[in-house]
Design an enzyme around this catalytic site. Structure first.
Site, PDB file in Angstrom:
ATOM      1  N   ASP A   1      -2.564 -18.090   4.256  1.00 10.57           N
ATOM      2  CA  ASP A   1      -3.715 -18.850   3.756  1.00 10.57           C
ATOM      3  C   ASP A   1      -4.212 -19.845   4.804  1.00 10.57           C
ATOM      4  O   ASP A   1      -5.409 -19.969   5.059  1.00 10.57           O
ATOM      5  CB  ASP A   1      -3.404 -19.541   2.418  1.00 10.57           C
ATOM      6  CG  ASP A   1      -1.983 -20.039   2.295  1.00 10.57           C
ATOM      7  OD1 ASP A   1      -1.177 -19.770   3.203  1.00 10.57           O
ATOM      8  OD2 ASP A   1      -1.653 -20.709   1.307  1.00 10.57           O
TER       9      ASP A   1
ATOM     10  N   TYR B   1       0.814  -1.216   0.000  1.00 10.07           N
ATOM     11  CA  TYR B   1       0.000   0.000   0.000  1.00 10.07           C
ATOM     12  C   TYR B   1       0.852   1.272   0.000  1.00 10.07           C
ATOM     13  O   TYR B   1       0.392   2.328   0.414  1.00 10.07           O
ATOM     14  CB  TYR B   1      -0.922   0.022   1.221  1.00 10.07           C
ATOM     15  CG  TYR B   1      -2.043  -1.005   1.177  1.00 10.07           C
ATOM     16  CD1 TYR B   1      -2.057  -2.020   0.235  1.00 10.07           C
ATOM     17  CD2 TYR B   1      -3.078  -0.958   2.092  1.00 10.07           C
ATOM     18  CE1 TYR B   1      -3.062  -2.961   0.205  1.00 10.07           C
ATOM     19  CE2 TYR B   1      -4.102  -1.902   2.070  1.00 10.07           C
ATOM     20  CZ  TYR B   1      -4.076  -2.895   1.123  1.00 10.07           C
ATOM     21  OH  TYR B   1      -5.081  -3.834   1.103  1.00 10.07           O
TER      22      TYR B   1
ATOM     23  N   LYS C   1       3.813 -14.901   4.438  1.00  7.07           N
ATOM     24  CA  LYS C   1       3.808 -15.767   3.251  1.00  7.07           C
ATOM     25  C   LYS C   1       5.251 -15.893   2.776  1.00  7.07           C
ATOM     26  O   LYS C   1       5.566 -15.719   1.590  1.00  7.07           O
ATOM     27  CB  LYS C   1       2.897 -15.132   2.172  1.00  7.07           C
ATOM     28  CG  LYS C   1       2.650 -15.997   0.956  1.00  7.07           C
ATOM     29  CD  LYS C   1       1.655 -17.111   1.195  1.00  7.07           C
ATOM     30  CE  LYS C   1       1.564 -18.022  -0.006  1.00  7.07           C
ATOM     31  NZ  LYS C   1       0.699 -19.184   0.216  1.00  7.07           N
TER      32      LYS C   1
ATOM     33  N   ASP D   1      -5.079  -6.042   6.349  1.00  7.90           N
ATOM     34  CA  ASP D   1      -6.322  -5.423   5.877  1.00  7.90           C
ATOM     35  C   ASP D   1      -7.402  -6.506   5.726  1.00  7.90           C
ATOM     36  O   ASP D   1      -8.530  -6.373   6.215  1.00  7.90           O
ATOM     37  CB  ASP D   1      -6.034  -4.753   4.527  1.00  7.90           C
ATOM     38  CG  ASP D   1      -7.149  -3.837   4.084  1.00  7.90           C
ATOM     39  OD1 ASP D   1      -8.099  -3.643   4.859  1.00  7.90           O
ATOM     40  OD2 ASP D   1      -7.070  -3.325   2.954  1.00  7.90           O
TER      41      ASP D   1
END
Ligand code: ATP
Length: 335
Positions: free
Chosen positions: A207, A125, A174, A231
């Protein structure tokens, strides 16, 4: 000493939920004074700017703001005023509690008590390095993660855990695929964790974390993660416990902190007295914690829970026939 806070009443349902929130705070003898400042559509109409200098100055001076949702009109310079505020005040920690409450339309009406700590200034972002090729066929986005940014957010999460008597911090990442960005974040968080032997630290790939959150959310305590994952996960957590009407958030930096409801301006119900004020009230409870008024924050949360339990004057989103102010008065009676 009286603490002055900047109060931004906002757009849409903003003024209604702010009046309700201040009604309750006023019953608590908190020694707060309010300095009203405009932002959003109302500021554009009154002052010709979405984020007037006087509003920035008020937040800078008081260091604490309680903010209702804002409308960012398309084509007025900012993609989002909220993002702009986070950038200008370097509000690096987005803190989103998600707790089960009684009598909500939640899938998990008990046992969920999670705080997501999201890095608020880096990751996907940053707003830089976004491009679309001339033929419109290829889009590129850069992500930026720094050791400094990762360290301060990880430290914030562990300090929060220690301060609030929480047991565990889960680092969500991740790093198996995003080896550079998520890898740096994970390595840095591991290093910070070593300074907090009293707090359990575990790691989870994002995930798997999403699946675990939906299947067994009671296993989680504090989550810490990068901007984009945070987010998404913080909204997922809000959904676990009954949705937007009960989801507060804090944006915290070194020099300023802004407390808010997570939901938007809800133009579909604005001006009708239907808005649930709980999210902003819970944001105000986070603000009281931040100001060291921990007992008062606890009293406010307890009054909200008791009002939900007794189903006194609940707003229509919670299946009641009350309105924003009657709900706030019911909470106020239990303070
Ligand atoms: P914005 O454009 O400002 O994001 P929005 O309507 O797209 O506004 P939200 O304001 O988050 O997004 O609202 C999504 C839905 O949830 C709407 O139907 C709205 O009425 C409802 N909602 C949001 N906040 C509340 C609240 N405090 N009380 C009751 N319903 C709410």
């Amino acid at each position: 000493m009286t603490q002055t806070i900047t109060v931004i009443r906002g757009d849409g349902i903003g003024p209604e939920i702010m009046d309700a929130t201040l009604h309750v705070l006023d019953l608590m003898s908190l020694d707060l004074s309010y300095e009203y400042a405009d932002a959003g559509l109302v500021a554009l109409e009154k002052h010709g700017e979405l984020l007037p200098a006087a509003t920035m100055e008020s937040i800078r001076r008081n260091r604490i703001a309680l903010k209702s949702p804002l409308t960012t009109p398309v084509g007025e310079g900012f993609s989002s005023i909220n993002v702009e505020l986070r950038k200008r005040f370097d509000l690096y920690a987005n803190v989103r509690p998600a707790k089960s409450f009684p009598n909500t339309k939640s899938r998990f009406p008990e046992n969920v008590d999670i705080v997501t700590v999201r890095e608020n200034t880096e990751g996907a972002y940053i707003g830089e390095g976004q491009s679309l090729s001339e033929d419109g066929e290829t889009a590129v986005l850069q992500q930026k993660v720094t050791r400094r940014g990762s360290e301060r957010i990880a430290r914030y999460a562990f300090e929060l855990a220690r301060r609030t008597g929480r047991q565990k911090v889960t680092v969500v990442h991740k790093a198996n695929i995003l080896k550079s960005t998520s890898g740096l974040f994970l390595r840095t968080a591991r290093m910070v964790a070593q300074e907090y032997p009293d707090i359990e630290c575990n790691e989870m790939i994002v995930d798997n974390c999403c699946m675990q959150l939906v299947m067994k959310p009671e296993q989680f305590d504090v989550l810490v993660t990068t901007n984009l994952f945070g987010d998404i996960i913080s909204d997922l957590c809000a959904g676990l416990v009954g949705g937007l009407g009960l989801a507060p958030g804090a944006n915290i930096g070194t020099d300023a902190a802004i407390f808010e409801a997570v939901h938007g301006t809800a133009p579909d119900i604005a001006g009708q007295g239907k808005a649930n004020p709980c999210a902003l009230l819970l944001g105000a409870a986070q603000m009281l914690d931040h100001l060291g008024k921990v007992d008062e924050a606890g009293r406010l949360r307890a009054a909200i829970v008791q009002t939900l339990e007794s189903r006194d004057s609940l707003t229509p989103d919670l299946g009641g026939d009350g309105n924003t102010m009657s709900f706030a008065r019911a909470i106020g009676r239990r303070i």
